[in-house]
Design an enzyme around this catalytic site. Structure first.
Site, PDB file in Angstrom:
ATOM      1  CG  HIS A  51      -5.637  -0.375   6.076  1.00  0.00           C
ATOM      2  ND1 HIS A  51      -6.285  -1.674   6.520  1.00  0.00           N
ATOM      3  CD2 HIS A  51      -6.178  -0.226   4.727  1.00  0.00           C
ATOM      4  CE1 HIS A  51      -6.988  -2.019   5.166  1.00  0.00           C
ATOM      5  NE2 HIS A  51      -6.541  -1.270   4.264  1.00  0.00           N
ATOM      6  NE  ARG A  68      -3.794  -2.143   2.301  1.00  0.00           N
ATOM      7  CZ  ARG A  68      -3.863  -3.310   3.049  1.00  0.00           C
ATOM      8  NH1 ARG A  68      -2.473  -3.615   3.714  1.00  0.00           N
ATOM      9  NH2 ARG A  68      -4.685  -4.123   2.771  1.00  0.00           N
ATOM     10  CB  THR A  99     -10.267  -5.852  -1.646  1.00  0.00           C
ATOM     11  OG1 THR A  99      -9.687  -4.411  -1.523  1.00  0.00           O
ATOM     12  CG2 THR A  99      -8.883  -6.736  -1.484  1.00  0.00           C
ATOM     13  CG  ASN A 110      -5.345   1.355   0.718  1.00  0.00           C
ATOM     14  OD1 ASN A 110      -5.438   1.473   1.795  1.00  0.00           O
ATOM     15  ND2 ASN A 110      -5.911   0.076   0.203  1.00  0.00           N
ATOM     16  NE  ARG A 158      -9.764  -7.872   4.927  1.00  0.00           N
ATOM     17  CZ  ARG A 158      -9.068  -6.976   4.227  1.00  0.00           C
ATOM     18  NH1 ARG A 158      -8.083  -6.432   4.555  1.00  0.00           N
ATOM     19  NH2 ARG A 158      -9.507  -6.799   2.733  1.00  0.00           N
TER      20      ARG A 158
END
Length: 333
Positions: free
Chosen positions: A194, A107, A249, A139, A170
């Site tokens: 993240h 990312r 995603t 991101n 998650r």
């Protein structure tokens, strides 16, 4: 000659109705943007949804596709344009636009590409919705939330990054799979970046107030025979895995964004791990945005919850901050 409409309807009210107070804009109609849009619509969070993108045909097609489902929704107005005037008077603006993460790409590698995109997007949002709350999803989200904060001139409570809200979801899903319990009853927080340097707070993991480290003191360490550490590894790897399998995603991050919008628009004052300015907390000295538990309500991010972290967890958080600062300090804003 009267039209069909005039024959059908007698107009009574002369007043023009006021605009909605819960308008939401989604910037970027890629996979994540549209997953966020449909999640927001299906949760009945807004009376008006605006979509913005530079790709006009894609934008028009996505808007039409949603409008055709109006009968099944309670959102009476869905608008779209590449001109940001369509976003005027938004309460929440969800930013998903940006270059997409490639297979195997970290990312952090995305960063300068997306900073340049933000230099165009953010001033346009603020021009038309100076009182909005910015929810950054693009991101690398922590750095781009910092960038959005700097470019927007908004107070820190009104610039929020989706952060580890998804990582924690998650984590709780995988924890639930391991224990055979619904994720809503599996309590665990992933904080920090993240991404690859996120920090699982093993000391706080519990079910019904029973702390799992009390039952298994080695939980989260290399000595743990049950290998709970692999749960966090799966959290870190999951985006890469999904990208490898389907190319991107979308659904979970879209639902995560809608979850955050709900807490803001409904003034729920729910606690979420989202990205905020953490300078001065947990030994972090740099001006970085990282995820810690925050309370979200009508005015944005109203409070930060002080977690009791073990020294190794705090060290990991500081390391996470240093990783981000290493990239952030070289950015040209």
């Amino acid at each position: 000659m009267a039209s069909t409409k005039e024959k059908l309807i007698t107009h009574v009210s002369k007043e023009e109705p006021a605009g909605p107070t819960n308008k939401v804009t989604v910037v970027g109609v890629g996979m994540v943007g549209m997953a966020a849009a449909i999640s927001i619509l299906l949760k009945d969070l807004t009376d008006e949804l605006a979509l913005v993108d530079v790709m006009e045909d894609k934008l028009k097609g996505e808007a039409m596709d949603l409008q055709h489902g109006s009968l099944f929704l309670k959102t009476h107005k869905i608008v779209a344009d590449k001109d940001y005037s369509v976003t005027a008077n938004s309460k929440v603006v969800v930013v998903t636009a940006g270059a997409r993460q490639q297979e195997g790409e970290s990312r952090l590698n995305l960063v300068q590409r997306n900073v340049n995109i933000f230099k165009f997007i953010i001033p346009n949002i603020i021009k038309y919705s100076p009182n909005c709350i910015l929810l950054v999803v693009s991101n690398p989200v922590d750095i781009l939330t910092y960038v959005a904060w700097k470019l927007s001139g908004l107070p820190r409570n009104r610039v929020i990054g989706s952060g580890t809200n998804l990582d924690s979801a998650r984590f709780r899903h995988l924890m639930g799979e391991k224990l055979g319990i619904h994720p809503s009853n599996c309590h665990g927080w992933v904080i920090g970046e993240h991404g690859d340097s996120s920090v699982p707070v093993w000391s706080g993991v519990n079910v019904a107030g029973v702390f799992l480290q009390g039952l298994n003191p080695d939980m989260g360490t290399d000595k743990d025979k049950e290998d709970w550490k692999s749960v966090h590894k799966m959290v870190v790897d999951s985006a890469y895995e999904v990208i490898k399998l389907k190319g991107y995603t979308s659904w979970a991050i879209g639902m995560s964004a809608a979850d955050l919008c709900q807490s803001i628009l409904k003034n729920l004052r729910k606690c979420h791990p989202v990205s905020t300015l953490v300078k001065g907390m947990h030994g972090v000295n740099e001006e970085v945005f990282l995820s810690v538990p925050c309370i979200l309500g009508n005015s944005g991010l109203t409070d930060v919850v002080h977690m009791t972290l073990k020294s190794d967890e705090e060290k990991q958080l500081v390391k996470s901050a240093e990783t981000l600062w290493g990239v952030q300090k070289d950015l040209t804003l």
